[in-house]
Design a protein around this motif. Sequence first.
Motif, mmCIF file in Angstrom:
data_model
loop_
_atom_site.group_PDB
_atom_site.id
_atom_site.type_symbol
_atom_site.label_atom_id
_atom_site.label_comp_id
_atom_site.label_asym_id
_atom_site.label_seq_id
_atom_site.Cartn_x
_atom_site.Cartn_y
_atom_site.Cartn_z
ATOM 1 N N LYS A 71 -4.499 2.993 8.774
ATOM 2 C CA LYS A 71 -5.890 2.758 9.223
ATOM 3 C C LYS A 71 -6.563 1.699 8.369
ATOM 4 O O LYS A 71 -7.242 0.793 8.875
ATOM 5 N N GLY A 72 -6.369 1.807 7.055
ATOM 6 C CA GLY A 72 -7.011 0.858 6.147
ATOM 7 C C GLY A 72 -6.510 -0.563 6.331
ATOM 8 O O GLY A 72 -7.309 -1.518 6.416
ATOM 9 N N GLN A 117 -0.791 7.688 7.365
ATOM 10 C CA GLN A 117 -1.760 7.445 8.424
ATOM 11 C C GLN A 117 -3.033 6.808 7.874
ATOM 12 O O GLN A 117 -3.614 5.904 8.501
ATOM 13 N N ASN A 118 -3.455 7.239 6.679
ATOM 14 C CA ASN A 118 -4.648 6.644 6.055
ATOM 15 C C ASN A 118 -4.396 5.187 5.667
ATOM 16 O O ASN A 118 -5.280 4.332 5.829
ATOM 17 N N VAL A 119 -3.202 4.915 5.134
ATOM 18 C CA VAL A 119 -2.849 3.541 4.767
ATOM 19 C C VAL A 119 -2.861 2.642 5.995
ATOM 20 O O VAL A 119 -3.387 1.524 5.965
ATOM 21 N N SER A 140 -5.098 -1.841 8.934
ATOM 22 C CA SER A 140 -5.512 -2.311 10.257
ATOM 23 C C SER A 140 -6.927 -2.884 10.222
ATOM 24 O O SER A 140 -7.199 -3.951 10.783
ATOM 25 N N GLU A 168 0.288 12.239 6.067
ATOM 26 C CA GLU A 168 -1.171 12.082 6.063
ATOM 27 C C GLU A 168 -1.576 10.817 5.303
ATOM 28 O O GLU A 168 -2.426 10.034 5.767
ATOM 29 N N HIS A 169 -0.976 10.593 4.122
ATOM 30 C CA HIS A 169 -1.278 9.381 3.349
ATOM 31 C C HIS A 169 -0.885 8.124 4.130
ATOM 32 O O HIS A 169 -1.603 7.123 4.107
ATOM 33 N N ILE A 175 1.068 5.258 -2.670
ATOM 34 C CA ILE A 175 0.968 6.653 -2.234
ATOM 35 C C ILE A 175 1.531 7.552 -3.324
ATOM 36 O O ILE A 175 2.659 7.357 -3.787
ATOM 37 N N GLU A 198 0.818 -1.210 0.000
ATOM 38 C CA GLU A 198 0.000 0.000 0.000
ATOM 39 C C GLU A 198 0.858 1.269 0.000
ATOM 40 O O GLU A 198 0.464 2.285 -0.564
ATOM 41 N N GLN A 231 2.027 15.839 3.402
ATOM 42 C CA GLN A 231 1.123 14.994 2.626
ATOM 43 C C GLN A 231 1.495 13.522 2.750
ATOM 44 O O GLN A 231 0.626 12.652 2.868
#
Length: 389
Positions: free
Chosen positions: A263-264, A259-261, A266, A256-257, A208, A204, A253
Motif C-alpha cells: 500500500k505504501g 500488504q502494508n508495504v 503504491s 500483514e506487513h 519488515i 521495503e 504477521q
Amino acid sequence: MKKALESIQEELWEVFDHLHQHPEISWEEFKTTEFLKQQLIQEGYRVQTFSDCTGVVGEIGSGSFTVALRADMDALWQEVNEKWQANHACGHDAHMTMALGVVKLFNRIGYRPPGKLKILFQPAEETGTGALKMIEKGVVDDVDFLYGVHLRPIQELRSGYASPAILHGAAQIIEGEIKGVAAHAARPHLGVNAIEVGSALVQELGKIHVDPQVPASIKMTRFHAGAKSANIIPEHATFTLDLRAQTNEIMEQLVEHLQNVVKGVSVIYGAEIVLHQGVRIVAAQVHPEAQRIMKQAIMETIGAEKCAPPVVTSGGEDFHFYSVMKPSLKTTMLGLGCDLMPGLHHPQMTFRREDLLIGIEILARTVMETFHYAQPQGEKNVGHFATKN
C-alpha cells in the motif's frame, strides 16, 4: 517382526524400483494410483479412488477407532542429465514403499488391527494442494490418529537414526503485478517506471521485522519487466515473493506487513500493485500423544540412543493441513535418517535403501501401539507388539 521384514525384502525392492522408474508429477499420478490400488487389493484391502483426481485409500478392519498412514505420491519436474522429466527426488517413492511395506508386513505376521486401519496415498504434495483435496473428499473424517513419514537429508539425520516429529515451517508463494505508466526513456518524469517500483518494494521488504526468536524470511525470487525496446520506461512488471516462517502466527504477521508495504509503495509511486496468493503451506502442529507413541515405537525398533529429538526444518509439507483443518486429528510425521545426499530435490539425490526397512518397522509398531493405546484396559493384550521377534 524383523524376520518377517527380511522375508518380504525383495518384494519391497520390486515395489520401490517400479515406483522410482515410473514417476508422475502432481495431479498426473494416474499409473501410480492404479499400481497402488492393485497392490492394496492384492493384500485384501477395501479400496477407494476418485473420479475427478488421483490418489487412493486402502482400508481394512472396522470399528469406531481409526488409525491412518499417509504417503505422498507425486514426483518433481526437473532437469536430470540435461533432460527435463518427472523425477522422484524428494523420496515419495520411498514413502509409498514404506506405507505398502506396513500393509504387507501386517499380512505376513497375521496382525489384524482391533479397529480400522487406513492407508492414504495422497497426490500433489509438491503443489501444496493434495492434502486439501483429500480433506475435501472426507477421507480423514473418521480418523483419530494420522501418521506420515519423510526421509531426512544427512545434514539433519544420519542413517540408523529417526525422529518422532518433523517441525516443518509455513510457506507461501505470492505472485505480484505492477502497473505503472509507460513513457519515452528521455522523458522519465512522464511515466511510472515499474522497475523502480519493484526496486522500492525490495528495499521495503528488507525492513519488515517480526519476532527474531522465530525463523522467518520474505524475499523477491523473480522479477520480469520491459521488452525488446530499451528506450521505453516499462509500465508493467510481474514478480514472485517467497515467504517462510516457523509458525503460522508469524506467517500471518509477514503477510500483514507485506500488504502494508505494498500500500505504501503504491501511494508513493502512483502505481498499482496487485498480489495473488499462490502455493500455501501451513506450519506443523504436532500432537504430543501421537509424538509420544511414535517415539516409543522408534525406541522399540532401534533403541533410545538412536531416537533423535524432533527435527526443525524451514521446508514445508502439506501433511500439516490435516491437523490444521481437522483440529481433533492427532498427527505426527516420522523423520527417517538414511544418509540422504546431497539433498532433497537434488536431481541426483540418493539414500540408503536398506533404511526403509527401519521405517517400515517403526511405522508398523506405531500403528500397533496406537491401537493398543486406544483399547479399554481389559482388552490391551490384543495387538500390542504381539508379533515382535
